[in-house]
Design a protein around this motif. Structure first.
Motif, short mmCIF file in Angstrom:
data_model
loop_
_atom_site.label_atom_id
_atom_site.label_comp_id
_atom_site.label_asym_id
_atom_site.label_seq_id
_atom_site.Cartn_x
_atom_site.Cartn_y
_atom_site.Cartn_z
N GLN A 71 0.84 -1.20 0.00
CA GLN A 71 0.00 0.00 0.00
C GLN A 71 0.87 1.26 0.00
O GLN A 71 0.58 2.23 -0.71
N ALA A 72 1.96 1.24 0.80
CA ALA A 72 2.84 2.41 0.88
C ALA A 72 3.53 2.64 -0.46
O ALA A 72 3.69 3.78 -0.92
N CYS A 73 3.89 1.54 -1.10
CA CYS A 73 4.55 1.62 -2.41
C CYS A 73 3.59 2.22 -3.45
O CYS A 73 3.95 3.14 -4.20
N ALA A 74 2.34 1.73 -3.43
CA ALA A 74 1.34 2.24 -4.39
C ALA A 74 1.09 3.72 -4.14
O ALA A 74 0.94 4.51 -5.08
N SER A 75 1.08 4.12 -2.86
CA SER A 75 0.83 5.51 -2.50
C SER A 75 1.95 6.41 -3.04
O SER A 75 1.70 7.45 -3.65
N LEU A 76 3.19 5.98 -2.83
CA LEU A 76 4.33 6.78 -3.30
C LEU A 76 4.34 6.85 -4.83
O LEU A 76 4.56 7.91 -5.42
N LYS A 77 4.03 5.72 -5.46
CA LYS A 77 4.00 5.71 -6.94
C LYS A 77 2.90 6.61 -7.47
O LYS A 77 2.99 7.11 -8.58
N ALA A 78 1.85 6.78 -6.65
CA ALA A 78 0.75 7.66 -7.07
C ALA A 78 1.07 9.12 -6.80
O ALA A 78 0.21 10.00 -6.93
N GLY A 79 2.31 9.40 -6.37
CA GLY A 79 2.75 10.79 -6.21
C GLY A 79 2.61 11.34 -4.80
O GLY A 79 2.86 12.52 -4.57
N LYS A 80 2.19 10.51 -3.83
CA LYS A 80 2.01 11.01 -2.46
C LYS A 80 3.27 10.76 -1.63
O LYS A 80 4.08 9.90 -1.96
N TRP A 81 3.41 11.51 -0.57
CA TRP A 81 4.49 11.28 0.40
C TRP A 81 3.81 11.20 1.76
O TRP A 81 3.76 12.14 2.53
N ASP A 82 3.20 10.03 2.03
CA ASP A 82 2.33 9.86 3.20
C ASP A 82 2.99 8.92 4.19
O ASP A 82 2.91 7.71 4.07
N ARG A 83 3.68 9.50 5.17
CA ARG A 83 4.38 8.66 6.14
C ARG A 83 3.48 8.32 7.33
O ARG A 83 3.77 7.39 8.07
N LYS A 84 2.41 9.07 7.49
CA LYS A 84 1.55 8.93 8.66
C LYS A 84 0.67 7.69 8.57
O LYS A 84 0.58 6.90 9.51
N THR A 85 0.06 7.53 7.40
CA THR A 85 -0.87 6.39 7.21
C THR A 85 -0.15 5.06 7.39
O THR A 85 -0.75 4.08 7.80
N TYR A 86 1.13 5.06 7.04
CA TYR A 86 1.82 3.77 6.99
C TYR A 86 2.70 3.49 8.20
O TYR A 86 3.72 2.83 8.11
N MET A 87 2.28 3.97 9.34
CA MET A 87 2.92 3.59 10.60
C MET A 87 2.63 2.10 10.81
O MET A 87 1.47 1.67 10.73
N GLY A 88 3.66 1.30 11.03
CA GLY A 88 3.44 -0.15 11.14
C GLY A 88 3.54 -0.66 12.56
O GLY A 88 3.46 0.10 13.53
N THR A 89 3.66 -1.99 12.67
CA THR A 89 3.90 -2.62 13.97
C THR A 89 5.03 -3.63 13.78
O THR A 89 5.22 -4.15 12.67
N GLU A 90 5.77 -3.90 14.86
CA GLU A 90 6.85 -4.89 14.77
C GLU A 90 6.28 -6.30 14.88
O GLU A 90 5.27 -6.51 15.55
N LEU A 91 6.97 -7.24 14.28
CA LEU A 91 6.59 -8.65 14.44
C LEU A 91 7.17 -9.20 15.74
O LEU A 91 6.60 -10.13 16.34
N ASN A 92 8.29 -8.65 16.15
CA ASN A 92 8.97 -9.13 17.35
C ASN A 92 8.00 -9.15 18.55
O ASN A 92 7.36 -8.14 18.84
N GLY A 93 7.90 -10.31 19.19
CA GLY A 93 7.06 -10.43 20.39
C GLY A 93 5.60 -10.73 20.10
O GLY A 93 4.83 -10.98 21.02
N LYS A 94 5.20 -10.69 18.83
CA LYS A 94 3.80 -10.97 18.49
C LYS A 94 3.59 -12.49 18.37
O LYS A 94 4.54 -13.25 18.14
N THR A 95 2.34 -12.89 18.48
CA THR A 95 2.03 -14.32 18.41
C THR A 95 1.47 -14.68 17.04
O THR A 95 0.49 -14.08 16.58
N LEU A 96 2.12 -15.65 16.42
CA LEU A 96 1.66 -16.16 15.13
C LEU A 96 1.01 -17.52 15.35
O LEU A 96 1.65 -18.44 15.87
N ALA A 97 -0.26 -17.63 14.99
CA ALA A 97 -0.95 -18.92 15.11
C ALA A 97 -0.95 -19.61 13.75
O ALA A 97 -1.37 -19.01 12.75
N ILE A 98 -0.47 -20.83 13.75
CA ILE A 98 -0.36 -21.58 12.49
C ILE A 98 -1.36 -22.74 12.54
O ILE A 98 -1.23 -23.65 13.35
N VAL A 99 -2.35 -22.67 11.68
CA VAL A 99 -3.36 -23.73 11.65
C VAL A 99 -2.97 -24.68 10.52
O VAL A 99 -3.00 -24.30 9.35
N GLY A 100 -2.55 -25.87 10.90
CA GLY A 100 -2.01 -26.82 9.93
C GLY A 100 -0.49 -26.86 10.08
O GLY A 100 0.19 -25.92 9.65
#
Ligand SMILES: O=C(O)[C@H](O)COP(=O)(O)O
Length: 316
Positions: A123-152
């Motif tokens: 999404q951030a790539c598409a936004s920049l390619k569309a001519g925007k410089w939007d750093r606010k919308t694309y605040m992310g989260t770290e994976l470190n410490g998060k729980t990944l549930a794997i079904v299968g």
């Protein structure tokens, strides 16, 4: 097992040329005819004793019954939900798949999607390619410490677990066929499904589409998940109720979805595809050069074994 006389093989989905190379060295005739209509396939199949497909060709009972000489169907990949296996068995047609060849490619795509969901890179790539410089919308989260549930927790689920542990994720999971002491050996703590949902920050599915897994992810399940949960599916589309997923994305309860597979392919669910928290790819889990060579080779070598009356690993 009695030997199967395979002389003419029809390939109806794009498959690596190694199939043809291996089989023609043993004087088996191979014809690749992709993009056949259902009617053309019904007309063509009667001249062949073996068929090779990926997920694109729908091998229905009608096609199978038209295959008056058909003895073997080879799936150059894992999922056989596009093949009417019961109809094939009724006619004593052997169905085989290539169970191992695309494991790493599917696992790597899954990991890529998880990373992309956490930082919304497409999404951030598409936004920049569309001519925007939007750093606010694309605040992310770290994976470190998060729980990944794997079904299968089969071949692919395990590879995903090992890779995502390197990002500091806690990996939990569920598989009715994999006991907890086994899943521990690859760092996954097993829980019953009902206990999985409220623990997960990310849920990734690595299960076949069978009656028991149809709409496994539905409104009731999503309701039990943490607010902001992210859902990943590189397995089979029908395992998620797409309407329920869209509704929970729209309400803000689901924080993102990464979808490589769909209930109908190509998908018609435009609202889901176009949702800003959804990233999607057109069933690319196995689409790498390496995986395609491996699955094609697996199928061709199994055809040769069947010709000699040997047992094969991919018999469905
Ligand atoms: O079941 C599989 O092997 C994967 O979904 C890959 O499907 P494909 O061969 O159509 O890419």
């Amino acid at each position: 097992m009695s030997a199967i006389d395979i002389k003419r093989v029809l390939i109806t989905d794009p498959t690596d040329p190694i199939v043809e190379r291996i089989l023609s060295e043993k004087n088996i005739e191979v014809h690749s005819k992709t993009n056949l209509s259902k009617e053309q396939l019904i007309e063509t199949i009667k001249d062949y004793d073996a068929l090779v497909v990926r997920s694109g060709t729908q091998v229905t009972a009608e096609i199978i019954n038209a295959g008056i000489n058909l003895k073997v169907i080879g799936r150059a990949g894992v999922g056989v939900d596009n093949i009417d296996v019961a109809a094939a068995k009724k006619k004593s047609i052997v169905v085989i798949n290539a169970p191992a060849g695309n494991t790493l490619s599917a696992a790597e795509l899954t990991c890529g999607i998880i990373l992309n969901l956490s930082r919304r890179i497409p999404q951030a790539c598409a936004s920049l390619k569309a001519g925007k410089w939007d750093r606010k919308t694309y605040m992310g989260t770290e994976l470190n410490g998060k729980t990944l549930a794997i079904v299968g927790l089969g071949r692919i689920g395990r590879e995903v677990a090992i890779r995502m542990q390197a990002f500091g994720m806690k990996t939990i999971g569920y598989d009715p066929l994999v006991p907890g002491d086994v899943s521990k050996t690859f760092g996954v703590e097993s829980y019953p499904l009902d206990e999985i949902w409220p623990k997960a920050d990310y849920i990734t599915l690595h299960i076949p589409l069978i009656p028991a897994t149809k709409h496994l992810i539905n409104s009731e399940v999503l309701q039990k998940c943490k607010k902001g949960v992210k859902i990943v599916n590189v397995a089979r589309g029908g395992t998620i109720d797409e309407n329920a997923l869209l509704q929970y994305l729209q309400s803000g309860h689901v924080g993102g979805a990464g979808l490589d597979v769909f209930e109908e392919e190509p998908p018609k669910c435009r609202d889901l595809l176009e949702h800003p928290l959804v990233i999607c790819t057109p069933h690319l889990g196995a689409s790498t050069k390496e995986a395609q060579v491996k699955v094609a080779e697996e199928i061709a070598l199994q055809f040769l074994d069947l010709k000699e009356g040997k047992e094969v690993a991919g018999k469905v």
